[in-house]
Motif scaffolding. Structure first.
Motif, PDB file in Angstrom:
ATOM      1  N   ALA A 146       0.914  -1.285   0.270  1.00 47.09           N
ATOM      2  CA  ALA A 146      -0.038   0.028  -0.021  1.00 47.09           C
ATOM      3  C   ALA A 146       1.022   1.132  -0.161  1.00 47.09           C
ATOM      4  CB  ALA A 146      -0.810  -0.113   1.223  1.00 47.09           C
ATOM      5  N   LEU A 147       1.898   1.268   0.806  1.00 53.21           N
ATOM      6  CA  LEU A 147       2.731   2.449   0.664  1.00 53.21           C
ATOM      7  C   LEU A 147       3.397   2.719  -0.430  1.00 53.21           C
ATOM      8  CD1 LEU A 147       4.480   1.931   4.495  1.00 53.21           C
ATOM      9  CD2 LEU A 147       2.952   3.609   3.564  1.00 53.21           C
ATOM     10  N   ALA A 148       3.899   1.576  -1.107  1.00 55.05           N
ATOM     11  CA  ALA A 148       4.715   1.612  -2.355  1.00 55.05           C
ATOM     12  C   ALA A 148       3.632   2.053  -3.428  1.00 55.05           C
ATOM     13  CB  ALA A 148       5.124   0.302  -2.838  1.00 55.05           C
ATOM     14  N   ALA A 149       2.421   1.899  -3.303  1.00 54.61           N
ATOM     15  CA  ALA A 149       1.291   2.155  -4.307  1.00 54.61           C
ATOM     16  C   ALA A 149       0.827   3.847  -3.950  1.00 54.61           C
ATOM     17  CB  ALA A 149       0.219   1.388  -4.149  1.00 54.61           C
ATOM     18  N   GLY A 150       1.480   4.188  -3.042  1.00 52.30           N
ATOM     19  CA  GLY A 150       1.334   5.855  -2.570  1.00 52.30           C
ATOM     20  C   GLY A 150      -0.022   6.040  -1.722  1.00 52.30           C
ATOM     21  N   LYS A 151      -0.260   4.770  -1.099  1.00 49.39           N
ATOM     22  CA  LYS A 151      -1.660   4.980  -0.206  1.00 49.39           C
ATOM     23  C   LYS A 151      -1.365   5.445   1.269  1.00 49.39           C
ATOM     24  CE  LYS A 151      -3.570   3.490  -4.051  1.00 49.39           C
ATOM     25  NZ  LYS A 151      -4.222   4.234  -5.190  1.00 49.39           N
ATOM     26  N   ASP A 152      -2.092   6.251   1.817  1.00 53.25           N
ATOM     27  CA  ASP A 152      -1.922   6.108   3.137  1.00 53.25           C
ATOM     28  C   ASP A 152      -2.616   4.935   3.877  1.00 53.25           C
ATOM     29  OD1 ASP A 152      -0.691   8.717   3.240  1.00 53.25           O
ATOM     30  OD2 ASP A 152      -2.671   9.717   2.756  1.00 53.25           O
ATOM     31  N   VAL A 153      -2.274   4.785   5.161  1.00 54.85           N
ATOM     32  CA  VAL A 153      -2.455   3.455   5.709  1.00 54.85           C
ATOM     33  C   VAL A 153      -3.049   3.511   6.950  1.00 54.85           C
ATOM     34  CG1 VAL A 153      -1.742   1.186   6.248  1.00 54.85           C
ATOM     35  CG2 VAL A 153      -1.151   2.325   4.241  1.00 54.85           C
ATOM     36  N   PHE A 154      -4.245   3.066   7.544  1.00 54.18           N
ATOM     37  CA  PHE A 154      -4.663   2.659   8.856  1.00 54.18           C
ATOM     38  C   PHE A 154      -4.700   1.223   8.970  1.00 54.18           C
ATOM     39  CE2 PHE A 154      -7.547   4.220  12.260  1.00 54.18           C
ATOM     40  CZ  PHE A 154      -7.933   2.957  12.804  1.00 54.18           C
ATOM     41  N   ILE A 155      -3.625   0.782   9.736  1.00 53.44           N
ATOM     42  CA  ILE A 155      -3.610  -0.562   9.759  1.00 53.44           C
ATOM     43  C   ILE A 155      -3.899  -1.011  11.309  1.00 53.44           C
ATOM     44  CG2 ILE A 155      -1.000  -0.117  10.376  1.00 53.44           C
ATOM     45  CD1 ILE A 155      -2.401  -3.419   8.906  1.00 53.44           C
ATOM     46  N   GLU A 156      -4.691  -2.029  11.705  1.00 48.91           N
ATOM     47  CA  GLU A 156      -5.027  -2.687  12.750  1.00 48.91           C
ATOM     48  C   GLU A 156      -3.729  -3.222  13.507  1.00 48.91           C
ATOM     49  OE1 GLU A 156      -7.204  -2.962  15.298  1.00 48.91           O
ATOM     50  OE2 GLU A 156      -8.795  -1.784  14.429  1.00 48.91           O
ATOM     51  N   LYS A 157      -3.732  -3.005  14.926  1.00 48.28           N
ATOM     52  CA  LYS A 157      -3.029  -3.677  15.405  1.00 48.28           C
ATOM     53  C   LYS A 157      -2.784  -5.274  15.517  1.00 48.28           C
ATOM     54  CE  LYS A 157      -5.643  -5.797  18.678  1.00 48.28           C
ATOM     55  NZ  LYS A 157      -5.629  -7.224  18.869  1.00 48.28           N
ATOM     56  N   PRO A 158      -1.823  -6.162  15.724  1.00 49.92           N
ATOM     57  CA  PRO A 158      -0.458  -5.382  15.513  1.00 49.92           C
ATOM     58  C   PRO A 158      -0.001  -5.248  14.318  1.00 49.92           C
ATOM     59  CG  PRO A 158      -0.544  -7.933  15.563  1.00 49.92           C
ATOM     60  CD  PRO A 158      -1.849  -7.685  15.589  1.00 49.92           C
ATOM     61  N   VAL A 167      10.319  -3.395  10.859  1.00 52.54           N
ATOM     62  CA  VAL A 167      11.524  -2.715  10.320  1.00 52.54           C
ATOM     63  C   VAL A 167      11.274  -2.395   8.916  1.00 52.54           C
ATOM     64  CG1 VAL A 167      13.931  -2.969   9.848  1.00 52.54           C
ATOM     65  CG2 VAL A 167      13.245  -3.554  12.054  1.00 52.54           C
ATOM     66  N   ALA A 168      10.993  -3.243   8.205  1.00 52.22           N
ATOM     67  CA  ALA A 168      10.534  -3.020   6.910  1.00 52.22           C
ATOM     68  C   ALA A 168       9.506  -1.917   6.640  1.00 52.22           C
ATOM     69  CB  ALA A 168      10.222  -4.469   6.057  1.00 52.22           C
ATOM     70  N   VAL A 169       8.264  -2.024   7.554  1.00 50.67           N
ATOM     71  CA  VAL A 169       7.230  -1.020   7.269  1.00 50.67           C
ATOM     72  C   VAL A 169       7.742   0.354   7.698  1.00 50.67           C
ATOM     73  CG1 VAL A 169       5.130  -0.416   8.319  1.00 50.67           C
ATOM     74  CG2 VAL A 169       5.528  -2.673   7.401  1.00 50.67           C
ATOM     75  N   VAL A 170       8.258   0.367   8.784  1.00 55.39           N
ATOM     76  CA  VAL A 170       9.099   1.744   9.221  1.00 55.39           C
ATOM     77  C   VAL A 170       9.808   2.253   8.282  1.00 55.39           C
ATOM     78  CG1 VAL A 170      10.485   2.846  11.073  1.00 55.39           C
ATOM     79  CG2 VAL A 170       8.633   1.423  11.735  1.00 55.39           C
ATOM     80  N   ASP A 171      10.654   1.784   7.514  1.00 49.07           N
ATOM     81  CA  ASP A 171      11.579   2.052   6.787  1.00 49.07           C
ATOM     82  C   ASP A 171      10.818   2.657   5.457  1.00 49.07           C
ATOM     83  OD1 ASP A 171      13.678   1.624   8.046  1.00 49.07           O
ATOM     84  OD2 ASP A 171      14.410  -0.139   6.924  1.00 49.07           O
ATOM     85  N   ALA A 172       9.895   1.820   5.097  1.00 51.33           N
ATOM     86  CA  ALA A 172       8.880   2.124   3.928  1.00 51.33           C
ATOM     87  C   ALA A 172       8.265   3.291   4.202  1.00 51.33           C
ATOM     88  CB  ALA A 172       8.030   1.104   3.395  1.00 51.33           C
ATOM     89  N   TRP A 173       7.696   3.622   5.238  1.00 51.18           N
ATOM     90  CA  TRP A 173       6.638   4.784   5.812  1.00 51.18           C
ATOM     91  C   TRP A 173       7.776   6.004   5.772  1.00 51.18           C
ATOM     92  CZ3 TRP A 173       7.691   6.739  11.316  1.00 51.18           C
ATOM     93  CH2 TRP A 173       6.723   7.879  11.609  1.00 51.18           C
ATOM     94  N   LYS A 174       8.975   5.964   6.213  1.00 53.90           N
ATOM     95  CA  LYS A 174       9.801   6.919   6.429  1.00 53.90           C
ATOM     96  C   LYS A 174      10.359   7.510   4.843  1.00 53.90           C
ATOM     97  CE  LYS A 174      12.256   6.080  10.631  1.00 53.90           C
ATOM     98  NZ  LYS A 174      13.637   5.834  11.331  1.00 53.90           N
TER      99      LYS A 174
END
Length: 511
Positions: A146-158, A167-174
């Motif tokens: 979703a991040l790679a596709a240019g979408k903002d993300v509301f992700i349920e926990k966890p 780690v991969a998600v935080v890097d992609a978010w940044k």
């Protein structure tokens, strides 16, 4: 109690303050006056609450609208009876792809907006943001895509199932500059930040220890109350997509193969009971508590984690334990104990203990208790009545935590601001703690978190040795993030301690 000067929320959550908001992918973000177009990936029970909220916002004229849904199951709408606790309750059931499409006002025959393949949704230019409420094992892969596709993300926990995925998600978010919120509803409550403001300015002295937990009790077995229906079958469920064995995330398969996990209605609807899809109580129940207590304490990744517990009573085919306790130790010089059981509903208090006092979270705020180390132990082991707090800090809670979290997320999307109430760098802390707990429980080993490599390693004797060395050197204690509370209540040796020390060549050290 006087209110300390507020700490900027971006600084409070750490890395969000330093992130660039000028990523090229942000060029086509919706304007403040345009509607945010939401797609729902995963349409189970939790997703229905999110869909209802977005519909409510839309009906109130707020700039948001549901535009797409995705789920591997066709779905079911009906009414059924629950026989439990000597009562019969009639309920309405509506979950899955087509019931969710109807609820969102979508044409079920529109395969570009109503689909079992989430990649179809991510390819849509008319989708601005996604709400991911799939089983845990899919969270990481879908978020990255979703991040790679240019979408903002509301992700349920966890946020993810493993530390590597986090780690991969935080890097992609940044890297992408997109907006993300992790669905820990309690983070919409300002009480955790208010408590942190008190803690970092020394209200309870050096932070030493904290406790929290979650407790449930259901004779049917935890998560077995999720309904199984005959309409759940290989004809209505894309089992390969549910398993995710053809996808990878952070170097590992998303899920098991059909040979490893044949089709099973219970595996589909009650997936939290099985390790390939979930961390059981460590991820489903304790993630909430680790997130908010980490925020309130001013700590992030634990340096050392060990977990205990077992599957002591719920022998119904599940993998995950029904009793679990996590002990997380931090470089800041404090410890968090997080415990849970699905065999008893009697709770423990949410408490943070310091050298000079303690904070206990209660409805509408928190109590502050004073502790006096000059008097020695001041609270009896068995108290006839609860101790009286020195003060009460009132903090108004949101009327609806989930609604407040969504409102903050949508505001940040329109403002192109990444510092949401529950950002992914904080979500990664909870995921890593839970992942270390699962690994420790299943292997019987204590684990370290390597901050430099951002990886889990096996613990050794160096943890105890380092603290012992600090004592021998008379070192100053470490403190939590943002600390401005003085020495925090350091040791003040009694006069006779001058007589301590090794005798060398028969010479008295006190002479």
């Amino acid at each position: 109690m006087p209110t300390p000067p507020p700490l900027d929320r971006r600084k409070f959550f750490g890395s969000a303050a330093a992130l660039s908001l000028s990523a090229a992918s942000y060029g086509n973000v919706v304007g403040s006056n345009e509607r945010v177009r939401i797609a729902f990936l995963g349409c189970g029970g939790r997703a229905q609450a999110h869909i209802d909220l977005i519909n409510k916002f839309a009906n109130e004229g707020k700039p948001v609208i549901p535009v797409a849904v995705c789920d591997v199951w066709d779905g079911l709408e009906d009414e059924y009876e629950i026989h439990f606790g000597g009562k019969v309750t009639r309920r309405r059931y509506s979950q899955g792809l087509y019931p969710s499409a109807r609820k969102c006002g979508l044409d079920r025959s529109d395969k570009s907006h109503v689909t079992k393949d989430y990649r179809v949704v991510l390819d849509r230019a008319d989708v601005d943001a996604v709400c991911i409420t799939t089983p845990d094992h899919w969270h990481g892969r879908m978020t990255l895509d979703a991040l790679a596709a240019g979408k903002d993300v509301f992700i349920e926990k966890p946020m993810t199932r493993t530390a590597e995925e986090a780690v991969a998600v935080v890097d992609a978010w940044k890297h992408t500059g997109r907006v993300m919120t992790v669905g820990v509803q309690a983070m919409a409550d300002a009480v955790w930040m208010r408590a942190f403001d008190a803690i970092r300015t020394g209200a309870i002295g050096h932070v030493a220890h904290a406790q929290t937990g979650f407790f449930r009790n259901d004779v049917r077995g935890q998560w077995r109350f999720y309904r199984l229906a005959k309409q759940m079958s290989p004809k209505t469920i894309d089992w390969d997509l549910f398993l995710g064995h053809q996808f990878e995330c952070a170097g590992n398969r998303v899920g098991p193969t059909p040979r490893e996990q044949p089709f099973d209605r219970a595996a589909f609807a009650q997936w939290r009971c099985l390790w390939p899809f979930s961390g059981g109580p460590f991820t489903d129940m304790l993630t909430h508590h680790v997130t908010r207590m980490s925020a309130a304490m001013g700590v992030r990744f634990p340096a050392r984690v060990t977990a205990g517990g077992g599957l002591y009573l719920e022998y119904d085919g599940r993998d995950v334990p029904d009793v679990g306790t996590v002990v997380a130790d931090y470089e800041e010089g404090c410890q968090l104990v997080v415990t849970a059981t699905t065999l008893s509903g009697y709770p423990i208090e949410d408490v943070i203990r310091g050298r000079l006092g303690a904070i206990k979270f209660v409805k509408g705020g928190f109590h502050l208790f004073r502790d006096d180390p000059t008097r020695g132990a001041s609270f009896p082991a068995r108290m006839e009545q609860a101790p009286e707090p020195a003060s009460f800090e009132s903090v108004e809670s949101p009327r609806n935590d989930t609604e407040a979290l969504w409102e903050n997320f949508l505001e940040c999307v329109r403002a192109k601001r990444q510092s949401t109430f529950s950002p992914p760098d904080l979500g990664a802390v909870a995921v890593t703690t839970a992942a270390m707990a699962v690994q420790s429980y299943r292997t019987g080993k204590a684990l370290f978190w390597d901050r430099e490599k951002r990886a889990i390693t096996t613990a050794d004797s160096t943890w105890a040795e380092r603290w012992e060395k600090r004592s021998k050197q008379g070192a100053k204690p470490n403190q939590v993030f943002g600390w401005s509370g003085g020495d925090g209540g350091v040791v003040q040796p009694p006069p006779h301690q001058s007589l301590a020390g090794p005798w060398t060549n028969g010479k008295d050290p006190a002479v």
